[in-house]
Design an enzyme around this catalytic site. Structure first.
Site, PDB file in Angstrom:
ATOM      1  N   GLU A 183       0.844  -1.201   0.000  1.00 14.28           N
ATOM      2  CA  GLU A 183       0.000   0.000   0.000  1.00 14.28           C
ATOM      3  C   GLU A 183       0.876   1.247   0.000  1.00 14.28           C
ATOM      4  OE1 GLU A 183      -3.284   0.408  -0.474  1.00 14.28           O
ATOM      5  OE2 GLU A 183      -2.551   2.456  -0.549  1.00 14.28           O
ATOM      6  N   PHE A 184       0.498   2.234  -0.818  1.00  8.58           N
ATOM      7  CA  PHE A 184       1.317   3.452  -0.940  1.00  8.58           C
ATOM      8  C   PHE A 184       0.592   4.701  -0.441  1.00  8.58           C
ATOM      9  CE2 PHE A 184       2.735   0.413  -4.143  1.00  8.58           C
ATOM     10  CZ  PHE A 184       4.107   0.370  -3.874  1.00  8.58           C
ATOM     11  N   LEU A 185      -0.579   4.524   0.218  1.00  2.37           N
ATOM     12  CA  LEU A 185      -1.328   5.705   0.658  1.00  2.37           C
ATOM     13  C   LEU A 185      -0.536   6.517   1.679  1.00  2.37           C
ATOM     14  CD1 LEU A 185      -2.480   5.257   3.776  1.00  2.37           C
ATOM     15  CD2 LEU A 185      -4.084   3.766   2.621  1.00  2.37           C
ATOM     16  N   LYS A 217      10.935   3.282   9.941  1.00  2.84           N
ATOM     17  CA  LYS A 217      10.973   1.832  10.181  1.00  2.84           C
ATOM     18  C   LYS A 217      11.227   1.051   8.888  1.00  2.84           C
ATOM     19  CE  LYS A 217       6.146   0.256   9.852  1.00  2.84           C
ATOM     20  NZ  LYS A 217       6.262  -0.403   8.570  1.00  2.84           N
ATOM     21  N   CYS A 229       6.106   4.927   8.608  1.00  9.10           N
ATOM     22  CA  CYS A 229       6.613   4.249   7.412  1.00  9.10           C
ATOM     23  C   CYS A 229       8.094   4.490   7.182  1.00  9.10           C
ATOM     24  CB  CYS A 229       5.803   4.680   6.196  1.00  9.10           C
ATOM     25  SG  CYS A 229       4.136   4.004   6.253  1.00  9.10           S
ATOM     26  N   PHE A 258       8.927  15.997  -2.638  1.00  8.70           N
ATOM     27  CA  PHE A 258       9.838  15.526  -1.575  1.00  8.70           C
ATOM     28  C   PHE A 258      11.162  16.281  -1.551  1.00  8.70           C
ATOM     29  CE2 PHE A 258       7.923  12.081   0.794  1.00  8.70           C
ATOM     30  CZ  PHE A 258       6.725  12.002   0.118  1.00  8.70           C
ATOM     31  N   LEU A 259      11.135  17.525  -2.018  1.00 10.58           N
ATOM     32  CA  LEU A 259      12.336  18.358  -1.921  1.00 10.58           C
ATOM     33  C   LEU A 259      12.068  19.544  -0.992  1.00 10.58           C
ATOM     34  CD1 LEU A 259      13.794  18.387  -5.569  1.00 10.58           C
ATOM     35  CD2 LEU A 259      14.570  17.069  -3.599  1.00 10.58           C
ATOM     36  N   LYS A 281       2.949  14.577  10.498  1.00 11.73           N
ATOM     37  CA  LYS A 281       2.631  15.395   9.327  1.00 11.73           C
ATOM     38  C   LYS A 281       1.235  15.978   9.524  1.00 11.73           C
ATOM     39  CE  LYS A 281       1.214  13.355   5.636  1.00 11.73           C
ATOM     40  NZ  LYS A 281       1.076  12.568   4.416  1.00 11.73           N
ATOM     41  N   ARG A 305       3.449   8.489  15.685  1.00  9.49           N
ATOM     42  CA  ARG A 305       4.497   7.455  15.704  1.00  9.49           C
ATOM     43  C   ARG A 305       5.757   7.972  14.988  1.00  9.49           C
ATOM     44  NH1 ARG A 305       0.931   2.423  13.643  1.00  9.49           N
ATOM     45  NH2 ARG A 305       0.173   4.049  12.250  1.00  9.49           N
TER      46      ARG A 305
HETATM   47  P1  NAD Z   1      -1.989   0.431  12.694  1.00 10.35           P
HETATM   48  O1  NAD Z   1      -1.200   0.192  13.929  1.00 10.35           O
HETATM   49  O2  NAD Z   1      -2.774   1.689  12.563  1.00 10.35           O
HETATM   50  O3  NAD Z   1      -3.010  -0.765  12.444  1.00 10.35           O
HETATM   51  C1  NAD Z   1      -2.715  -2.104  12.628  1.00 10.35           C
HETATM   52  C2  NAD Z   1      -3.923  -2.777  13.239  1.00 10.35           C
HETATM   53  O4  NAD Z   1      -3.686  -4.198  13.286  1.00 10.35           O
HETATM   54  C3  NAD Z   1      -4.188  -2.350  14.679  1.00 10.35           C
HETATM   55  O5  NAD Z   1      -5.514  -1.863  14.778  1.00 10.35           O
HETATM   56  C4  NAD Z   1      -3.985  -3.613  15.501  1.00 10.35           C
HETATM   57  O6  NAD Z   1      -4.846  -3.696  16.617  1.00 10.35           O
HETATM   58  C5  NAD Z   1      -4.299  -4.687  14.461  1.00 10.35           C
HETATM   59  N1  NAD Z   1      -3.742  -5.999  14.797  1.00 10.35           N
HETATM   60  C6  NAD Z   1      -2.492  -6.301  15.250  1.00 10.35           C
HETATM   61  N2  NAD Z   1      -2.392  -7.626  15.474  1.00 10.35           N
HETATM   62  C7  NAD Z   1      -3.585  -8.187  15.148  1.00 10.35           C
HETATM   63  C8  NAD Z   1      -4.104  -9.503  15.183  1.00 10.35           C
HETATM   64  N3  NAD Z   1      -3.360 -10.521  15.578  1.00 10.35           N
HETATM   65  N4  NAD Z   1      -5.376  -9.692  14.797  1.00 10.35           N
HETATM   66  C9  NAD Z   1      -6.150  -8.666  14.387  1.00 10.35           C
HETATM   67  N5  NAD Z   1      -5.721  -7.393  14.338  1.00 10.35           N
HETATM   68  C10 NAD Z   1      -4.451  -7.147  14.716  1.00 10.35           C
HETATM   69  O7  NAD Z   1      -0.957   0.296  11.492  1.00 10.35           O
HETATM   70  P2  NAD Z   1      -1.060   0.950  10.026  1.00 10.35           P
HETATM   71  O8  NAD Z   1      -0.511   2.317  10.064  1.00 10.35           O
HETATM   72  O9  NAD Z   1      -2.427   0.722   9.493  1.00 10.35           O
HETATM   73  O10 NAD Z   1      -0.016   0.051   9.246  1.00 10.35           O
HETATM   74  C11 NAD Z   1      -0.301  -1.297   8.923  1.00 10.35           C
HETATM   75  C12 NAD Z   1       0.733  -1.788   7.926  1.00 10.35           C
HETATM   76  O11 NAD Z   1       0.643  -1.023   6.719  1.00 10.35           O
HETATM   77  C13 NAD Z   1       2.179  -1.626   8.400  1.00 10.35           C
HETATM   78  O12 NAD Z   1       2.940  -2.690   7.911  1.00 10.35           O
HETATM   79  C14 NAD Z   1       2.608  -0.316   7.757  1.00 10.35           C
HETATM   80  O13 NAD Z   1       3.996  -0.256   7.560  1.00 10.35           O
HETATM   81  C15 NAD Z   1       1.886  -0.394   6.424  1.00 10.35           C
HETATM   82  N6  NAD Z   1       1.613   0.910   5.819  1.00 10.35           N
HETATM   83  C16 NAD Z   1       1.238   1.963   6.591  1.00 10.35           C
HETATM   84  C17 NAD Z   1       0.947   3.180   5.987  1.00 10.35           C
HETATM   85  C18 NAD Z   1       0.552   4.369   6.823  1.00 10.35           C
HETATM   86  O14 NAD Z   1       0.589   5.490   6.308  1.00 10.35           O
HETATM   87  N7  NAD Z   1       0.163   4.180   8.080  1.00 10.35           N
HETATM   88  C19 NAD Z   1       1.045   3.327   4.599  1.00 10.35           C
HETATM   89  C20 NAD Z   1       1.402   2.214   3.831  1.00 10.35           C
HETATM   90  C21 NAD Z   1       1.686   1.015   4.455  1.00 10.35           C
END
Ligand code: NAD
Length: 441
Positions: free
Chosen positions: A159-161, A271, A268, A257-258, A328, A335
């Protein structure tokens, strides 16, 4: 142009956070039948009532509409989602361990649970950001735990959002990346994304996993690069805005991004950079360049702190008004936010911080104990020796600086996001310090 899917699919989303909830609500809005799962009972109880556990513009309306249309529902039971849905997305968090490795324990737990409840063909899609070769681990885990004779495919669909514009980004992606091992999986995912009319890049699973880590690492590199150039500008009195314009109009480089600042953060870039460096190391590739990108980002936060210290002289017992806590604008997510790091360091030096953020104060309370939380921007600057800008929320761009000047002890603004005009600030009678732009006294 966005249309609805030709044949609605039953989709399970495991992990209902920033990515899972957006993905679920958007797939539902395209006409699919979506069931979102989370093991956080409080979160699911809120969502069932139409309340949002996170702040993301437009999400509440989208969730409410799709609940009403019976296309979106919430549960704590993975079993229900796996039994009901042919396509199951893994959207759980993959936080960094101390050593920078991605902690994939949630991905494993969820993979085991999915395997146990599958009774017929399922497509399991990793949408969480994961190191390359996680797909093989997920496949192996499901194979070991699944009943015999139940077929399945694993796919990667990173996902790239961006938080703050998540719905728009999800529905209008520059590209959709699909890493698959079978024609069946490819067809399902192509059909699912067809309404978005976006370019679809179909690859093997490993390549899709690498695309995500490489994209974020490249974007982070651009930020650290421009931050370093900004520091040179500071030394010689050059203007980083003009330098960035001059660089970015070259199409091979691009202008996004500049923008320099007090460092990048969020769930993101830091980590994913660390995880990419670690997985590459395990594969025998030393990512010296990316290590430098991460190091430059840490330096940038310290560089900004030094700007504050240089201008306040002694930090002890000074009062600093801070605007912005989230990593942001338009999100409540703190985080790895540079603002949190910077405030913690200031407080350690004896600074009294009065902070305001339109959405992130509740989250900040859990990590910043000594901070006074202001009710608005004006309350934050009361009696302040300096005003420090750490997040570029739009509402901070339009402040009444005459009023601010009266409220402050000293008219000093240190802007970590370069949101004001140095000339205007001087006209208003402020000492204005920003990053990579000539200081106006
Ligand atoms: P988040 O912490 O907001 O959401 C993750 C959810 O997963 C939480 O609600 C948590 O309770 C749930 N969870 C954890 N273990 C679980 C289990 N065993 N069963 C059911 N639910 C469970 O995280 P996020 O920001 O949505 O990111 C999720 C993934 O997407 C990460 O790998 C992140 O790197 C990636 N990502 C994030 C973004 C962003 O902008 N936040 C963008 C692209 C990709």
């Amino acid at each position: 142009m966005i249309s609805e899917v030709e044949t609605a699919m039953k989709i399970g989303i495991i992990g209902t956070g920033y990515v899972g909830l957006t993905t679920g609500a958007c797939f539902a809005s395209l006409g699919n039948d979506v069931l979102c799962v989370d093991n956080n009972e409080k979160k699911i109880a809120m969502l069932k009532k139409g309340h949002m556990p996170i702040y993301e513009p437009g999400l509440e309306e989208l969730v409410k509409t799709n609940i009403k249309e019976n296309r979106l529902a919430f549960t704590t039971s993975i079993s229900d989602a796996v039994k009901k849905c042919e396509v199951v997305f893994i959207c759980v968090n993959t936080p960094p361990k101390e050593n920078g490795d991605a902690d994939l324990s949630a991905v494993e737990v969820v993979s085991q649970a999915i395997a146990k409840h599958m009774t017929s063909y399922r497509l399991i899609v990793e949408k969480s950001t994961v190191p390359v070769e996680t797909g093989s681990r997920v496949k192996q885990t499901i194979k070991v735990n699944a009943r015999k004779n139940v077929n399945f495919d694993v796919a990667s669909n990173p996902e790239f959002l961006k938080e703050g514009s998540a719905i728009h980004d999800f529905l209008n992606p520059d590209r959709v990346v699909i890493g698959v091992e079978s024609k069946k999986a490819e067809k399902i995912l192509r059909d699912l994304y067809k309404p978005l009319s976006a370019p679809i890049v179909v690859t093997d699973i490993q390549s899709a996993e690498i695309i995500k880590h490489a994209s974020n690492s490249f974007l982070a590199s651009k930020i650290s690069f421009i931050n370093l150039i900004a520091r040179i500008c500071d030394r010689v009195g050059a203007d980083i805005n003009k330098v960035a314009e001059g660089i970015g109009l070259d199409h091979r480089i691009g202008k996004d991004f500049l923008r320099p600042g007090a460092g990048f953060g969020g769930f993101c870039f830091p980590k994913d950079l660390a995880a990419f460096i670690r997985i590459a190391e395990k594969l025998g590739v030393e990512m010296k360049m990316l290590k430098a990108v991460a190091e430059a980002n840490e330096d940038q936060k310290n560089y900004f702190l030094k700007m504050i210290e240089d201008n306040l002289w002694n930090l002890k017992n000074k009062t600093v008004g801070v605007l912005g806590l989230s990593f942001k604008p338009d999100t409540d997510d703190i985080r790895f936010a540079p603002a949190i790091d910077i405030i913690l360091k200031l407080e350690r030096e004896g600074v009294k911080v009065r902070a305001f953020d339109p959405q992130a104060i509740n989250n900040a309370r859990a990590v910043l104990n000594g901070t006074v939380y202001a009710k608005d921007s004006y309350d934050a600057v009361k009696g302040a020796d300096a005003l420090v800008i750490l997040t570029e929320w739009n509402e901070f761009r339009q402040l009444d600086f005459k009023r601010i000047k009266k409220l402050m002890k000293r008219p000093l603004v240190i802007d970590g996001r370069n949101i004001y005009s140095p000339e205007k600030m001087r006209e208003l009678g402020f000492q204005y310090i920003s990053i990579g732009r000539p200081t106006v006294q």
